[in-house]
Design a protein around this motif. Structure first.
Motif, PDB file in Angstrom:
ATOM      1  N   ASP A  22       0.842  -1.184   0.000  1.00  0.00           N
ATOM      2  CA  ASP A  22       0.000   0.000   0.000  1.00  0.00           C
ATOM      3  C   ASP A  22       0.891   1.253   0.000  1.00  0.00           C
ATOM      4  N   GLU A  23       0.280   2.403  -0.021  1.00  0.00           N
ATOM      5  CA  GLU A  23       1.035   3.659  -0.112  1.00  0.00           C
ATOM      6  C   GLU A  23       1.984   3.829   1.076  1.00  0.00           C
ATOM      7  N   TRP A  24       1.553   3.474   2.270  1.00  0.00           N
ATOM      8  CA  TRP A  24       2.413   3.584   3.457  1.00  0.00           C
ATOM      9  C   TRP A  24       3.665   2.720   3.294  1.00  0.00           C
ATOM     10  N   GLU A  25       3.486   1.472   2.861  1.00  0.00           N
ATOM     11  CA  GLU A  25       4.621   0.569   2.674  1.00  0.00           C
ATOM     12  C   GLU A  25       5.579   1.093   1.608  1.00  0.00           C
ATOM     13  N   LYS A  26       5.049   1.669   0.552  1.00  0.00           N
ATOM     14  CA  LYS A  26       5.898   2.236  -0.496  1.00  0.00           C
ATOM     15  C   LYS A  26       6.719   3.405   0.039  1.00  0.00           C
ATOM     16  N   ARG A  27       6.082   4.254   0.843  1.00  0.00           N
ATOM     17  CA  ARG A  27       6.791   5.410   1.397  1.00  0.00           C
ATOM     18  C   ARG A  27       7.888   4.980   2.359  1.00  0.00           C
ATOM     19  N   ILE A  28       7.610   4.014   3.220  1.00  0.00           N
ATOM     20  CA  ILE A  28       8.618   3.506   4.151  1.00  0.00           C
ATOM     21  C   ILE A  28       9.762   2.862   3.385  1.00  0.00           C
ATOM     22  N   GLN A  37      12.104  -0.223  10.478  1.00  0.00           N
ATOM     23  CA  GLN A  37      10.734   0.155  10.812  1.00  0.00           C
ATOM     24  C   GLN A  37       9.916  -1.067  11.187  1.00  0.00           C
ATOM     25  N   ASN A  41       8.187  -1.808  14.718  1.00  0.00           N
ATOM     26  CA  ASN A  41       6.744  -2.087  14.799  1.00  0.00           C
ATOM     27  C   ASN A  41       6.477  -3.414  15.492  1.00  0.00           C
TER      28      ASN A  41
END
Length: 78
Positions: A22-28, A37, A41
């Motif tokens: 998802d977008e969060w995973e791509k940004r990280i 990270q 987590n």
């Protein structure tokens, strides 16, 4: 099959594919610190207290600085 049963059991084709990042995973991932990270987590999830994860937090913080993300995102040290 009744209309009520159709509403309760959506067709299999409508299930969202969770394998795609998802977008969060791509940004990280773009930060270069995705592994750190994830480790952080996992620690917080397992211990239920972020204060118990100081080593993991420090590893993430060091990676973040090493990758130059502090300049890119204007992060300030506390």
């Amino acid at each position: 099959m009744t209309n009520k049963e159709k509403r309760q059991n959506p067709p299999v084709g409508e299930v969202e594919d969770d394998d795609e990042p998802d977008e969060w995973e791509k940004r990280i991932s773009r930060t270069g610190c995705a592994d750190e990270q994830m480790t952080l987590n996992d620690c917080v999830y397992q211990k239920k207290d972020w204060r118990s994860c100081q080593q993991e937090m420090e590893a993430f913080r060091e990676c973040w600085k090493k990758q130059g993300n502090d300049q890119r995102t204007q992060t300030q040290d506390a």
